[in-house]
Design an enzyme around this catalytic site. Structure first.
Site, PDB file in Angstrom:
ATOM      1  N   ASP A 163      19.357   1.330 -10.134  1.00 40.52           N
ATOM      2  CA  ASP A 163      20.269   2.315 -10.956  1.00 40.52           C
ATOM      3  C   ASP A 163      20.782   2.042 -11.599  1.00 40.52           C
ATOM      4  O   ASP A 163      21.804   2.566 -12.769  1.00 40.52           O
ATOM      5  CB  ASP A 163      21.922   1.031  -9.667  1.00 40.52           C
ATOM      6  N   ALA A 181       0.653  -1.609   0.020  1.00 39.21           N
ATOM      7  CA  ALA A 181      -0.004   0.422   0.150  1.00 39.21           C
ATOM      8  C   ALA A 181       0.878   0.936   0.063  1.00 39.21           C
ATOM      9  O   ALA A 181       0.566   2.449   0.402  1.00 39.21           O
ATOM     10  CB  ALA A 181      -0.559  -0.333   1.302  1.00 39.21           C
ATOM     11  N   ILE A 194       6.011   2.776  -3.565  1.00 35.99           N
ATOM     12  CA  ILE A 194       6.206   1.891  -4.475  1.00 35.99           C
ATOM     13  C   ILE A 194       5.701   0.750  -4.211  1.00 35.99           C
ATOM     14  O   ILE A 194       5.235   0.030  -5.614  1.00 35.99           O
ATOM     15  CB  ILE A 194       8.066   1.222  -3.303  1.00 35.99           C
ATOM     16  N   HIS A 252      23.878  -0.928  -3.109  1.00 36.82           N
ATOM     17  CA  HIS A 252      23.339   0.579  -3.337  1.00 36.82           C
ATOM     18  C   HIS A 252      23.322   1.726  -1.960  1.00 36.82           C
ATOM     19  O   HIS A 252      21.786   1.745  -1.518  1.00 36.82           O
ATOM     20  CB  HIS A 252      21.826  -0.716  -3.148  1.00 36.82           C
TER      21      HIS A 252
HETATM   22  N1  LIG Z   1      16.219  -0.624  -3.406  1.00 37.24           N
HETATM   23  C1  LIG Z   1      15.943   0.464  -4.129  1.00 37.24           C
HETATM   24  O1  LIG Z   1      16.855   1.096  -5.218  1.00 37.24           O
HETATM   25  C2  LIG Z   1      15.497   1.205  -3.183  1.00 37.24           C
HETATM   26  C3  LIG Z   1      14.795   1.438  -2.100  1.00 37.24           C
HETATM   27  N2  LIG Z   1      13.583   2.205  -1.558  1.00 37.24           N
HETATM   28  C4  LIG Z   1      13.504   2.135  -0.327  1.00 37.24           C
HETATM   29  O2  LIG Z   1      12.231   1.351  -0.190  1.00 37.24           O
HETATM   30  C5  LIG Z   1      11.658   1.441   0.922  1.00 37.24           C
HETATM   31  C6  LIG Z   1       9.994   1.954   0.585  1.00 37.24           C
HETATM   32  O3  LIG Z   1       9.894   3.244   0.019  1.00 37.24           O
HETATM   33  P1  LIG Z   1       8.333   3.969  -0.190  1.00 37.24           P
HETATM   34  O4  LIG Z   1       7.304   2.976  -0.709  1.00 37.24           O
HETATM   35  O5  LIG Z   1       8.585   5.528  -0.547  1.00 37.24           O
HETATM   36  O6  LIG Z   1       7.427   4.201   1.266  1.00 37.24           O
HETATM   37  P2  LIG Z   1       6.236   4.807   1.875  1.00 37.24           P
HETATM   38  O7  LIG Z   1       6.522   4.579   3.281  1.00 37.24           O
HETATM   39  O8  LIG Z   1       5.188   5.302   0.863  1.00 37.24           O
HETATM   40  O9  LIG Z   1       5.555   2.776   2.162  1.00 37.24           O
HETATM   41  C7  LIG Z   1       6.056   2.048   2.594  1.00 37.24           C
HETATM   42  C8  LIG Z   1       4.872   0.716   2.842  1.00 37.24           C
HETATM   43  O10 LIG Z   1       5.610  -0.282   3.599  1.00 37.24           O
HETATM   44  C9  LIG Z   1       4.422  -0.654   4.914  1.00 37.24           C
HETATM   45  N3  LIG Z   1       4.694  -1.114   6.340  1.00 37.24           N
HETATM   46  C10 LIG Z   1       5.365  -0.725   6.828  1.00 37.24           C
HETATM   47  N4  LIG Z   1       6.112  -1.669   8.433  1.00 37.24           N
HETATM   48  C11 LIG Z   1       5.510  -2.523   7.614  1.00 37.24           C
HETATM   49  C12 LIG Z   1       5.418  -3.996   7.490  1.00 37.24           C
HETATM   50  N5  LIG Z   1       5.602  -4.485   9.149  1.00 37.24           N
HETATM   51  N6  LIG Z   1       5.013  -5.273   6.967  1.00 37.24           N
HETATM   52  C13 LIG Z   1       4.272  -4.870   6.011  1.00 37.24           C
HETATM   53  N7  LIG Z   1       4.429  -4.197   5.148  1.00 37.24           N
HETATM   54  C14 LIG Z   1       4.573  -2.902   6.233  1.00 37.24           C
HETATM   55  C15 LIG Z   1       4.033   1.180   4.903  1.00 37.24           C
HETATM   56  O11 LIG Z   1       2.250   0.433   6.043  1.00 37.24           O
HETATM   57  C16 LIG Z   1       3.610   1.579   3.858  1.00 37.24           C
HETATM   58  O12 LIG Z   1       2.648   1.068   3.257  1.00 37.24           O
HETATM   59  C17 LIG Z   1      11.766   2.294   1.860  1.00 37.24           C
HETATM   60  O13 LIG Z   1      12.806   1.855   2.805  1.00 37.24           O
HETATM   61  C18 LIG Z   1      13.032   3.404   0.331  1.00 37.24           C
HETATM   62  O14 LIG Z   1      13.927   3.494   1.305  1.00 37.24           O
HETATM   63  C19 LIG Z   1      13.366   3.189  -2.439  1.00 37.24           C
HETATM   64  C20 LIG Z   1      12.930   3.653  -3.390  1.00 37.24           C
HETATM   65  C21 LIG Z   1      15.137   2.876  -4.395  1.00 37.24           C
HETATM   66  O1  LIG Z   2      17.759   7.356  -2.533  1.00 38.09           O
HETATM   67  C1  LIG Z   2      16.629   6.882  -1.582  1.00 38.09           C
HETATM   68  O2  LIG Z   2      16.644   6.607   0.071  1.00 38.09           O
HETATM   69  C2  LIG Z   2      15.598   5.489  -1.542  1.00 38.09           C
HETATM   70  C3  LIG Z   2      16.090   4.595  -2.559  1.00 38.09           C
HETATM   71  O3  LIG Z   2      17.649   3.523  -2.635  1.00 38.09           O
HETATM   72  C4  LIG Z   2      16.972   5.621  -4.722  1.00 38.09           C
HETATM   73  O4  LIG Z   2      15.590   5.869  -4.294  1.00 38.09           O
HETATM   74  O5  LIG Z   2      18.080   4.784  -5.161  1.00 38.09           O
END
Ligand SMILES: NC(=O)C1=CN([C@@H]2O[C@H](COP(=O)(O)OP(=O)(O)OC[C@H]3O[C@@H](n4cnc5c(N)ncnc54)[C@H](O)[C@@H]3O)[C@@H](O)[C@H]2O)C=CC1
Ligand SMILES: O=C([O-])CC(=O)C(=O)O
Length: 317
Positions: free
Chosen positions: A181, A41, A44, A208
């Site tokens: 990336d 929800a 992402i 990352h």
């Molecule tokens: N690997 C990558 O390249 C990237 C990683 N991220 C990471 O992805 C993560 C999510 O980012 P967003 O979606 O923007 O955050 P967001 O806050 O919009 O969504 C996170 C969701 O996780 C849910 N959540 C929290 N605790 C939970 C649990 N125990 N079980 C299930 N769901 C749970 C929340 O209710 C929320 O809906 C962050 O840690 C962010 O840093 C973001 C962008 C790139």
């Molecule tokens: O920068 C952040 O926190 C989220 C992320 O990992 C990305 O966009 O690559």
């Protein structure tokens, strides 16, 4: 019911199934695959749920979050593509969401705000990842796990330790998603090299976060004659890509749409590998012997059991 009404229903149903067959969704040619999205929800999670619903390789899509999933599932579930969609909310439904999953994608966790590093997310996200991976070990120990939650450089080793403790660890099945990336490196390179972006390939190795993100522009194709100065700037922009989005969103989170796209590309590659499609190669942060580090991102060949081969650093062109 009137005979004409029945005829009309029959014809609708028949044309519907023909439509599925025409589009290659016939069950005999595409195996059933269940994908679970944990954190579905979120920023992402929602666009990722949409993109996975559009993927014809998925037959069941389980959308799990601590709140909000009934709405997301009802919405996405109305899209007329192959997969059945179900929403699961709260810890008591996590087992059901996971059971039978082939691929579990984890974008659950807190995103950055301006001024924070990914490491600042460690405490809260490590706890979230720990509880989710404990459930994965119990309910779908053979699933491929695509870890998106940050800091990926730490959440992946944490997941490995949880699985080891549960006795289910298989290094071939745990992936840190670094596809964003690669997506960024391709976009920025195409812009400078003036080559069609759809043809561009750039391996990105390392990890990352900041300087651990190492785009290998020397191996980029199509080749170009960019100056060292431009390559240095492209490298820095790729390394700081996440921060660029965090600052532009000014407190409203980090990359969500481009991450959903990248996550969908990587999950699709995992599904293709599981289905036996040959030569599926993507970069990912996996257990590795490429360097002395236990986990490292590099090109990985995906197969029926997950990682088929961790490819080396390659050579410059
Ligand atoms: N690997 C990558 O390249 C990237 C990683 N991220 C990471 O992805 C993560 C999510 O980012 P967003 O979606 O923007 O955050 P967001 O806050 O919009 O969504 C996170 C969701 O996780 C849910 N959540 C929290 N605790 C939970 C649990 N125990 N079980 C299930 N769901 C749970 C929340 O209710 C929320 O809906 C962050 O840690 C962010 O840093 C973001 C962008 C790139
Ligand atoms: O920068 C952040 O926190 C989220 C992320 O990992 C990305 O966009 O690559």
């Amino acid at each position: 019911m009137k005979a004409s009404a029945l005829r009309s229903i029959k014809s609708t149903l028949t044309s519907g199934s023909c439509h599925l067959l025409r589009r290659g969704y016939a069950t005999e040619s595409v195996p059933d695959r269940k994908v679970a999205v944990l954190g579905a929800a979120g920023g992402i999670g929602q666009p990722l749920a949409l993109l996975m619903k559009l993927n014809p390789l998925v037959s069941k899509l389980a959308l799990y979050d601590i709140a909000g999933t009934p709405g997301v599932a009802a919405d996405v579930g109305h899209i007329n593509t192959r997969s059945e969609v179900a929403g699961y909310m709260g810890e008591e439904q996590l087992g059901q969401a996971l059971e039978g999953s082939d691929v579990v994608i984890i974008p659950a966790g807190v995103p950055r705000k301006p001024g924070m590093t990914r490491d600042d997310l460690f405490n809260i996200n490590a706890g979230i990842v720990k509880s989710l991976c404990t459930a994965i070990a119990k309910y779908c120990p053979n699933a491929l796990v695509n870890m998106i939650s940050n800091p990926v450089n730490s959440t992946v080793p944490i997941a490995a330790e949880i699985f080891k403790k549960a006795g289910t660890y298989d290094e071939k099945k745990l992936f840190g998603v670094t596809t964003l990336d690669v997506v960024r490196a391709k976009t920025f390179y195409a812009g400078k090299a003036k080559v069609p972006v759809a043809e561009v390939n750039v391996p990105v190795v390392g990890g990352h976060a900041g300087i651990t993100i190492l785009p290998l522009f020397s191996q980029a194709t199509p080749k170009s004659n960019l100056s060292d100065e431009v390559i240095t700037a492209l490298t820095k922009r790729t390394q700081d890509g996440g921060t660029e989005v965090v600052e532009a969103k000014a407190g409203k989170g980090s990359a969500t749409l481009s991450m959903a796209y990248a996550g969908a590309i990587f999950a699709d590659a995992c599904l293709k590998g599981l289905n036996g499609v040959p030569d599926v190669v993507e970069c990912s942060f996996v257990q590795s012997t490429v360097t002395e580090l236990p986990f490292f991102a590099s090109k990985v060949r995906l197969g029926k059991n997950g990682v088929e081969e961790v490819l080396g650093l390659g050579t410059s062109l």
